[in-house]
Design a protein around this motif. Structure first.
Motif, PDB file in Angstrom:
ATOM      1  N   VAL A 135       0.856  -1.184   0.000  1.00 40.79           N
ATOM      2  CA  VAL A 135       0.000   0.000   0.000  1.00 40.79           C
ATOM      3  C   VAL A 135       0.891   1.232   0.000  1.00 40.79           C
ATOM      4  N   ARG A 136       0.996   1.861  -1.142  1.00 42.38           N
ATOM      5  CA  ARG A 136       1.827   3.054  -1.267  1.00 42.38           C
ATOM      6  C   ARG A 136       1.008   4.294  -1.584  1.00 42.38           C
ATOM      7  N   GLU A 137      -0.177   4.119  -2.148  1.00 43.77           N
ATOM      8  CA  GLU A 137      -1.017   5.229  -2.550  1.00 43.77           C
ATOM      9  C   GLU A 137      -2.419   5.039  -1.976  1.00 43.77           C
ATOM     10  N   PRO A 138      -3.179   6.124  -1.800  1.00 42.60           N
ATOM     11  CA  PRO A 138      -4.533   5.993  -1.277  1.00 42.60           C
ATOM     12  C   PRO A 138      -5.418   5.043  -2.075  1.00 42.60           C
ATOM     13  N   TYR A 139      -5.232   4.979  -3.396  1.00 45.45           N
ATOM     14  CA  TYR A 139      -6.094   4.080  -4.165  1.00 45.45           C
ATOM     15  C   TYR A 139      -5.776   2.621  -3.877  1.00 45.45           C
ATOM     16  N   HIS A 140      -4.545   2.323  -3.423  1.00 39.27           N
ATOM     17  CA  HIS A 140      -4.236   0.958  -3.001  1.00 39.27           C
ATOM     18  C   HIS A 140      -5.042   0.618  -1.747  1.00 39.27           C
ATOM     19  N   SER A 141      -5.048   1.546  -0.781  1.00 42.11           N
ATOM     20  CA  SER A 141      -5.837   1.330   0.433  1.00 42.11           C
ATOM     21  C   SER A 141      -7.304   1.155   0.091  1.00 42.11           C
ATOM     22  N   ALA A 142      -7.811   1.996  -0.802  1.00 42.13           N
ATOM     23  CA  ALA A 142      -9.215   1.931  -1.178  1.00 42.13           C
ATOM     24  C   ALA A 142      -9.558   0.604  -1.835  1.00 42.13           C
ATOM     25  N   SER A 143      -8.643   0.059  -2.615  1.00 45.36           N
ATOM     26  CA  SER A 143      -8.918  -1.219  -3.273  1.00 45.36           C
ATOM     27  C   SER A 143      -9.044  -2.343  -2.256  1.00 45.36           C
ATOM     28  N   VAL A 144      -8.232  -2.285  -1.187  1.00 43.02           N
ATOM     29  CA  VAL A 144      -8.349  -3.290  -0.121  1.00 43.02           C
ATOM     30  C   VAL A 144      -9.686  -3.141   0.601  1.00 43.02           C
ATOM     31  N   VAL A 145     -10.021  -1.913   0.962  1.00 43.11           N
ATOM     32  CA  VAL A 145     -11.278  -1.667   1.665  1.00 43.11           C
ATOM     33  C   VAL A 145     -12.464  -2.131   0.828  1.00 43.11           C
ATOM     34  N   ALA A 146     -12.454  -1.834  -0.453  1.00 43.50           N
ATOM     35  CA  ALA A 146     -13.557  -2.235  -1.329  1.00 43.50           C
ATOM     36  C   ALA A 146     -13.680  -3.754  -1.408  1.00 43.50           C
ATOM     37  N   ALA A 147     -12.548  -4.447  -1.492  1.00 45.46           N
ATOM     38  CA  ALA A 147     -12.582  -5.911  -1.555  1.00 45.46           C
ATOM     39  C   ALA A 147     -13.165  -6.495  -0.280  1.00 45.46           C
TER      40      ALA A 147
END
Length: 275
Positions: A135-147
């Motif tokens: 997780v380096r960028e906010p969209y990486h975090s968001a992809s985990v949360v969405a999954a």
């Protein structure tokens, strides 16, 4: 996505052991009703990092524990049932190497009796070093949360635990909330080094001013995003600072390693404040 967090005080992930360790220090209120965030659970067991894993430094601790845990099956068979019988409100912290692992953890925990909510660990100080999804960028975090959100009931809280990075915290909180997080936990360890130069994460009072600024920043920019403050909470004054800055609740972590009665005392002190 409104957060339904029980009580204003939570035990931070990895700092309450299996819960049994806190029972003798729970005070008159007992362990029933305690809101515990478990150590981060992965699909398979992890032995953790090489010793020494923790070093005391001025103002806190540097750690490189490597997320040791018994794996999901063992947790579901032994640790979770004990916590539920004891009346603990259990939020399970989860960590994975892939989006599929996060989703699998969420799906299986959604069917486990007694799980109040999930906390998604997307703010470890050294993701690559622990073998987690990077997780380096906010969209990486968001992809985990969405999954995770797709696999976990919408009526139960899903917390996203973020590193207190002042320059990116608003962006990260917004991305995670839009992806389905009920609230964001602000105050994971910040990247640091052991005295011998090994990489680790710094926690404790030393990071409190940074985490507090992050909470205030999210509150100002995103007033509809619930936050939980973590980092250096050790007494009523330090907890009150986060709550006054707009946090819904606080998590107690490093302080428990010095004084395991901290949560019991803080719960009692905050209860006395309530008219």
């Amino acid at each position: 996505m409104s957060a339904q967090l029980p009580g204003p005080v939570m035990v931070a992930s990895g700092c309450g052991g299996t819960g049994r360790e806190l029972e003798a220090f729970a005070g008159a209120a007992g362990i029933a009703g305690l809101h515990l965030v478990t150590r981060s659970i992965t699909l398979d067991a992890r032995p953790g990092g090489a010793a020494p894993r923790v070093a005391e430094v001025p103002g806190g601790l540097v750690n490189a524990v490597g997320l040791p845990n018994p794996g999901l099956e063992h947790f579901l068979a032994t640790e979770l049932p004990w916590l539920v019988r004891a009346g603990v409100q259990v939020t399970v912290s989860i960590a994975g190497a892939t989006l599929g692992e996060y989703a699998d953890l969420a799906r299986r925990l959604s069917r486990a009796p007694g799980v109040v909510g999930l906390e998604v660990n997307v703010g470890a100080p050294d993701d690559a070093g622990t073998g987690l999804f990077e997780v380096r960028e906010p969209y990486h975090s968001a992809s985990v949360v969405a999954a995770v959100r797709r696999e976990f009931p919408s009526d139960r809280p899903l917390l996203a635990k973020l590193r207190p990075d002042v320059s990116r915290i608003v962006e990260g909180a917004r991305a995670c909330h839009e992806a389905g997080a009920s609230a964001v936990v602000i105050g994971n360890s910040v990247p640091a080094a052991f005295p011998d130069g090994r990489a680790g994460g710094l926690s404790g009072p030393a990071i409190a001013p940074i985490a507090l600024r992050c909470v205030a920043a999210v509150r100002a920019a995103l007033p509809d995003v619930p936050t939980v403050g973590s980092g250096g909470v050790r007494d009523l004054a330090s907890a009150r600072a986060y709550l006054d800055a707009g946090a819904l609740a606080v998590q107690v972590g490093t302080a428990l390693l010095h004084d395991p009665t901290t949560v019991a005392r803080l719960r009692a002190d905050l209860a006395e404040e309530t008219p």
